[in-house]
Design a protein around this motif. Sequence first.
Motif, PDB file in Angstrom:
ATOM      1  N   GLU A   1      -2.738   5.231   7.040  1.00  0.00           N
ATOM      2  CA  GLU A   1      -3.674   5.355   5.920  1.00  0.00           C
ATOM      3  C   GLU A   1      -4.814   6.302   6.290  1.00  0.00           C
ATOM      4  O   GLU A   1      -5.249   7.105   5.460  1.00  0.00           O
ATOM      5  CB  GLU A   1      -4.214   3.984   5.518  1.00  0.00           C
TER       6      GLU A   1
ATOM      7  N   LEU B   1      -3.401   9.736   6.019  1.00  0.00           N
ATOM      8  CA  LEU B   1      -3.262  10.169   4.627  1.00  0.00           C
ATOM      9  C   LEU B   1      -4.537  10.846   4.130  1.00  0.00           C
ATOM     10  O   LEU B   1      -4.498  11.959   3.583  1.00  0.00           O
ATOM     11  CB  LEU B   1      -2.931   8.955   3.747  1.00  0.00           C
ATOM     12  N   TYR B   2      -5.673  10.206   4.328  1.00  0.00           N
ATOM     13  CA  TYR B   2      -6.931  10.764   3.830  1.00  0.00           C
ATOM     14  C   TYR B   2      -7.366  11.978   4.650  1.00  0.00           C
ATOM     15  O   TYR B   2      -7.967  12.913   4.102  1.00  0.00           O
ATOM     16  CB  TYR B   2      -8.015   9.690   3.813  1.00  0.00           C
TER      17      TYR B   2
ATOM     18  N   SER C   1     -10.139   2.005  -3.901  1.00  0.00           N
ATOM     19  CA  SER C   1      -8.817   2.269  -3.336  1.00  0.00           C
ATOM     20  C   SER C   1      -7.860   1.118  -3.614  1.00  0.00           C
ATOM     21  O   SER C   1      -6.651   1.276  -3.539  1.00  0.00           O
ATOM     22  CB  SER C   1      -8.906   2.506  -1.828  1.00  0.00           C
TER      23      SER C   1
ATOM     24  N   LYS D   1       2.774  13.658  -2.073  1.00  0.00           N
ATOM     25  CA  LYS D   1       3.250  12.482  -2.794  1.00  0.00           C
ATOM     26  C   LYS D   1       4.771  12.364  -2.691  1.00  0.00           C
ATOM     27  O   LYS D   1       5.312  11.259  -2.490  1.00  0.00           O
ATOM     28  CB  LYS D   1       2.820  12.565  -4.257  1.00  0.00           C
TER      29      LYS D   1
ATOM     30  N   TRP E   1      -0.661   4.003  -2.608  1.00  0.00           N
ATOM     31  CA  TRP E   1      -0.883   5.388  -2.197  1.00  0.00           C
ATOM     32  C   TRP E   1      -0.365   6.409  -3.207  1.00  0.00           C
ATOM     33  O   TRP E   1      -1.054   7.397  -3.476  1.00  0.00           O
ATOM     34  CB  TRP E   1      -0.273   5.633  -0.820  1.00  0.00           C
TER      35      TRP E   1
ATOM     36  N   SER F   1       0.827  -1.207   0.000  1.00  0.00           N
ATOM     37  CA  SER F   1       0.000   0.000   0.000  1.00  0.00           C
ATOM     38  C   SER F   1       0.861   1.256   0.000  1.00  0.00           C
ATOM     39  O   SER F   1       0.658   2.174  -0.799  1.00  0.00           O
ATOM     40  CB  SER F   1      -0.916   0.006   1.220  1.00  0.00           C
TER      41      SER F   1
END
Length: 500
Positions: free
Chosen positions: A111, A114-115, A200, A67, A27, A22
């Motif tokens: 994770e 991240l969002y 996703s 990123k 990602w 991931s």
Amino acid sequence: MELDPKTPQFSTADPHSFASVSAHERWPVIITGTIDDLHRTVSNVPTTEEEKRAEGKGIIEDLAKLKYELQHDRQLAPLLDDGEPDIAEYNKELEARGPPTWHNVAWLFSECYLYRRIATLFNRSKFWKGYDVFSRQKMSTFKSSRPAVLELAARYKSLALEAEKQHNDGLSAQQIEDAERVIFTEMCEICLWGNATDLSLLTSLTYEDIQKLQGSEARKASEKNILVNDTKAAYDTLRDARKAKKASEERRVDIVLDNAGFELFVDLILAGYLLSSGLATTVVLRPKTIPWFVSDVVPRDFADLLNALVDPQAFYTAADDSGREHEPLTEREVEEVKFLFSQWSSFHAEGKLVLRPHQFWTGPGSYWRLPAAAPDLFEDLQSAELVLFKGDLNYRKLTSDVIPSLPFSFFVFTLKISSNSDQAAWDTTTPFTEAIGPLGPKSGICILSFRTCKADTVVGLAPGEDERLRQLPGGGGDSGARKWAWSGKWAVVSFCNGKA
């Protein structure tokens, strides 16, 4: 963190896990998709709205920086204040964790972070508040699901009419119950495999691929792949509640939603059946409050789906982004889809189908924290006869994403990267009722978790089952990787009666 179990969680530093896949592969692709989506939208902003265009370009730059940080294993930076109370919770946990770097951090936390970080970029803006960088992709995928949508619309209408006919044909209560149980089981399996189109995870899915994942033939072929199936116990719970309560009393089923588009469609199929059959008097849908894990449902997705079904002919025949044209729907297909729209709209207008978002669902940790972190939500869930948790992430949060035991060499590695290195990992045979901790027995909540396996964590398996699956082609073998649990081919439907 102090409320989570003391077993180690999966880490992005573990090269044998899907957590590492991931962080290194998924990602960056997802962030690239957000950049592409926003760039497309910004380019369509009128030149007269230069301030909005400039702000949109600034958000694109921030996404590109995110990123870069991810790919170059930088430290996770504290979230900037966007006015929401959960920012403090995220930053407190981030500080307690190190701060960690992207390639050496607990997968579940990172994770979610991240969002949540992506959401802050829009929450702090002037012109882009509430913008969903995943919305376009959600509806595109729903359009690609046309064959399965039409099949289910036809099947649902026939089942609804058949149920009405049974009650009017003088069948015995037992005959009606037997038929109802079969239909409930089928509806649950539809609801389960609707999770196959998690955006996703399936970042390069084609139109043809989506069709192969959906439909009755695909579901029948996958029945043997349900490793745990507790739908019978869930049906008994709803049946018994109907017998025990007065006709005037509410009997509620809650659905903690996962993906928008086709999966939300099948969730509504199940909700409609529960209401029309009398197994529930109210269904509460629980979406996220912010765009989450690409395809998770936010309130707007419910409206978008209903708007698409208002005129299914226009929605399904309009040219897609590639310019590809689609065959028109038949009159019968249009009628069957509109039957669904009419029923769902009526249920919603009557207060039988309710949306109830809560910020807890986008928090940084597991659902072991629910009673203490969101007591209002915990109390509300106790009022339901049954709470359905949809999808892989909800399952991981229910079980705190703990590492089930694996071969010794791999287990030693996981202990080195875990902050709880003095604790043993759970075995895959650990009962689901134990793995969900404070939401288990005596919690006052009856839980049914629908989960197609797309990550390593799994509990409730029969002895030897994990070993058997790892020896199948592509299962991971003796490598220490539980690859069989990454593909979505296998599933579990796990129940816990917390009211007993």
